[in-house]
Design an enzyme around this catalytic site. Structure first.
Site, short mmCIF file in Angstrom:
data_model
loop_
_atom_site.label_atom_id
_atom_site.label_comp_id
_atom_site.label_asym_id
_atom_site.label_seq_id
_atom_site.Cartn_x
_atom_site.Cartn_y
_atom_site.Cartn_z
N ASP A 1 53.21 14.54 -26.31
CA ASP A 1 52.64 13.42 -24.76
C ASP A 1 52.48 12.29 -25.42
OD1 ASP A 1 55.59 13.73 -23.85
OD2 ASP A 1 54.76 13.90 -22.01
N LYS B 1 54.65 8.55 -31.35
CA LYS B 1 54.76 7.46 -32.18
C LYS B 1 55.99 7.27 -33.67
CE LYS B 1 49.63 6.54 -32.27
NZ LYS B 1 48.73 7.53 -32.58
N MET C 1 53.65 6.72 -12.25
CA MET C 1 54.99 5.67 -12.48
C MET C 1 54.76 4.18 -12.17
SD MET C 1 57.59 8.53 -14.46
CE MET C 1 57.78 9.27 -13.06
N1 SAH Z 1 54.07 15.26 -15.74
C1 SAH Z 1 53.11 14.26 -15.23
C2 SAH Z 1 53.65 12.85 -14.91
C3 SAH Z 1 54.67 12.61 -15.90
S1 SAH Z 1 54.80 11.14 -15.27
C4 SAH Z 1 52.16 15.32 -14.57
O1 SAH Z 1 52.58 16.07 -13.65
O2 SAH Z 1 50.99 15.25 -14.03
C5 SAH Z 1 53.33 9.54 -15.85
C6 SAH Z 1 52.86 9.57 -14.75
O3 SAH Z 1 51.85 10.67 -14.21
C7 SAH Z 1 51.07 8.36 -15.21
O4 SAH Z 1 52.82 7.33 -14.69
C8 SAH Z 1 50.56 8.74 -13.88
O5 SAH Z 1 51.18 8.15 -12.67
C9 SAH Z 1 50.19 10.39 -14.12
N2 SAH Z 1 49.16 10.43 -14.58
C10 SAH Z 1 49.60 11.02 -15.32
N3 SAH Z 1 48.10 11.43 -16.55
C11 SAH Z 1 47.85 11.28 -14.91
C12 SAH Z 1 46.15 10.74 -15.22
N4 SAH Z 1 45.77 11.64 -15.59
N5 SAH Z 1 45.33 9.90 -14.53
C13 SAH Z 1 45.62 9.61 -13.40
N6 SAH Z 1 47.16 9.18 -13.21
C14 SAH Z 1 48.36 10.15 -13.52
#
Ligand code: SAH
Length: 550
Positions: free
Chosen positions: A339, A361, A476
């Protein structure tokens, strides 16, 4: 040593019956005398000697590192699915480098059905089969799948052999009981009944079958009721064990996963799915239960088999916030479909021969369409690869993980789901903010900000979130945070509610800011905050004085 001669470890459950232990030992000796495999040992997981650990130790002392471990059980229930694999896992820890192929349970098998018929014929001593009803008595289990096996054997024993009928029953934990099945046959008009224990060896429970049959026979002296011997040590059983040995080496094990209560929600057993096997009570055992607790509920050894897809949560970014299980599967992968948010350090650490498909990509526009990703997973699995779908955070928190599980299932590809540390909790934590705190917040709601308030497809009740006082974590939401803040304030959240912004949590460039709810849209704009970022709204944010106030 040719592979098909790989040493055999015969694993028994154990019994308090000295006769049963002697029969087991005689069978092991019979298999040894066949000299088909290079070495043979037998051991028990509880109650009897020698213990499994001695049998494994003897094989290891003789220089063996590769074994076939065969559970000497008729049907796959708790012992074959849980207890024996757990005991073997402990042996692997004790002897680094030890490997084993795990064989499948013995039954159902025509050799067993023929042997049962021989034992029945021996008690009939020439009396005709057509006038004889059989009560086939299994051990009985809390696992419906194991009980169903006994019913299946009853049917197979009847087919073509000319008995008046064969009815299944159980001595423990399952219905119908021995008296119940005997009474059923009596009401059906049976005059002669042979009770056939579906047991390998003598033991406490086969003895109880005899006792209960005798009681029934005493109550109905007009009926002719007899009990056959269990299968016992014999050539047919040795043949079958060696067949299972060969099968395990070919990797041709077909466990009955489709009806396994640990996998599939069977009526009345829904709570077992995915759960560890709890220590259970055998009301009829003198011991009253099992001696030890087990870590593994299911019989599938942790690991990734060719043709399977593991959907793995990689955590929020640093390469050591993946779970131990996730890392083990990643290390076993032939193909990794990554991802955009998958921890980059983990990809950098893969073996050079691993194919990495960057889902962000690949052709098809700026990011790979979900259908293309699904097709990629299925195609590699069908080509016999071990596939890991590596995701950021947790696969089931806004990760589309379940869409991939369903797509694989529809294509007949097995999946393994490995949860991950979600950014919803980890991003605030890495910035010093707890999403709950005693006396401050007793609830936390994780919300997607992908669709702004008022969007026709939105499923979020923004008004309710505005009225709530707990913690909100918005994912998001970079593009929508201004609108969301306004909506929350309109529905009752105080304008001065503290908000935390965490961008790139866990990465070297992690950036954080604190502000008021009515300022957050402006703050995000001013600092040009880009994804990935989370916003935390609520009084818990004030608990982290280390975060700079914007
Ligand atoms: N499955 C992922 C979330 C996917 S949706 C999880 O459980 O973390 C994608 C969103 O996750 C991003 O838009 C952001 O809001 C958040 N996100 C994921 N990684 C992040 C990080 N390292 N720092 C801050 N926000 C993060």
């Amino acid at each position: 040593m040719t592979p098909d001669r790989t040493p055999l470890l015969v694993v028994g459950h154990g019994t308090r019956s000295a006769v049963g232990v002697a029969q087991f030992a005689a069978l092991v000796e019979r298999i040894r005398r066949r000299a088909v495999v290079d070495d043979v040992e037998g051991g028990f997981i509880e109650l009897s000697r020698p213990p499994l650990t001695d049998a494994v130790g003897a094989l290891v002392d003789r220089g063996h590192r590769n074994l076939v471990a065969l559970p000497l059980v008729l049907a796959a229930a708790g012992h074959g699915k849980g207890d024996i694999p757990a005991a073997l896992a402990r042996e692997k820890q004790r002897h680094p480098g030890l490997r084993y192929a795990y064989g499948r349970p013995l039954g159902p098998h025509p050799l067993l059905h023929d042997t049962l018929a021989e034992r029945i014929d021996a008690t009939l001593a020439g009396d005709d089969r057509a006038g004889t009803w059989i009560a086939l008595i299994g051990r009985g289990s809390t696992d419906p799948d194991a009980n169903a096996e006994v019913a299946k054997v009853a049917r197979l024993l009847w087919e073509g052999r000319g008995y008046a009928g064969v009815e299944p029953g159980f001595i423990s934990l399952a219905e119908p009981s021995v008296p119940a099945v005997l009474d059923r046959l009596r009401r059906l008009g049976a005059r002669r009944i042979v009770v056939a224990p579906y047991f390998l060896f003598a033991g406490v429970l086969p003895d109880r079958i005899v006792e209960q049959t005798d009681e029934f026979a005493a109550a109905y002296p007009e009926l002719d009721v007899r009990v056959a011997d269990p299968i016992g040590d014999c050539d047919a059983l040795a043949d079958l064990v060696l067949q299972r040995h060969a099968e395990a080496l070919r990797g041709d094990i077909r466990m009955n996963c489709d009806t396994c209560a640990y996998r599939v929600a069977l009526p009345g057993f829904v709570d077992k799915v995915g759960r560890p096997q709890t220590p259970h009570h055998h009301p009829d055992d003198p011991a009253g239960g099992h001696a030890h607790h087990h870590l593994h509920g299911h019989h599938h050894e942790p690991g990734l088999r060719p043709g399977q897809v593991a959907i793995v949560g990689g955590g929020p970014g640093p390469d050591d916030l993946i779970t131990v299980r996730g890392k083990a599967l990643l290390d076993a992968a032939d193909v990794v479909v990554a991802d955009r948010l998958a921890p980059p350090g983990l990809l950098a650490g893969l073996r050079p021969d691993v194919l990495v498909v960057d889902a962000a990509k690949v052709p098809r526009g700026p990011s790979m369409g979900q259908d293309t990703i699904n097709d990629t997973l299925v195609a590699h699995a069908r080509a016999g690869k071990r596939v890991v779908r590596l995701k950021g955070g947790d696969p089931y928190v806004f990760g589309r993980g379940h869409e991939e599980v369903l797509a694989c299932a529809a294509a007949g590809v097995e999946t393994v789901l490995v949860p991950g540390v979600s950014s919803a909790v980890a991003a605030p934590a890495l910035a010093g903010v707890p999403v709950t705190h005693r006396g401050t917040a007793h609830d936390v709601t994780v919300v997607s900000g992908h669709l702004p308030p008022g969007h026709p497809d939105s499923l979020v009740d923004w008004a309710a979130l505005g009225r709530s006082r707990g913690t909100l974590v918005l994912l998001m939401a970079v593009d929508t945070i201004g609108k969301i803040a306004a909506e929350l304030i309109e529905h009752g959240r105080a304008a001065e509610t503290p908000v935390l912004v965490v961008r790139d949590a866990g990465h070297p460039g992690q950036w954080t800011a604190r502000c008021r709810l009515d300022e957050v849209g402006e703050v995000a704009r001013r600092h040009d905050v880009r994804p990935p970022a989370v916003f935390v709204v609520g009084p818990v944010v004030a608990l982290a004085p280390a975060v700079p106030v914007d």
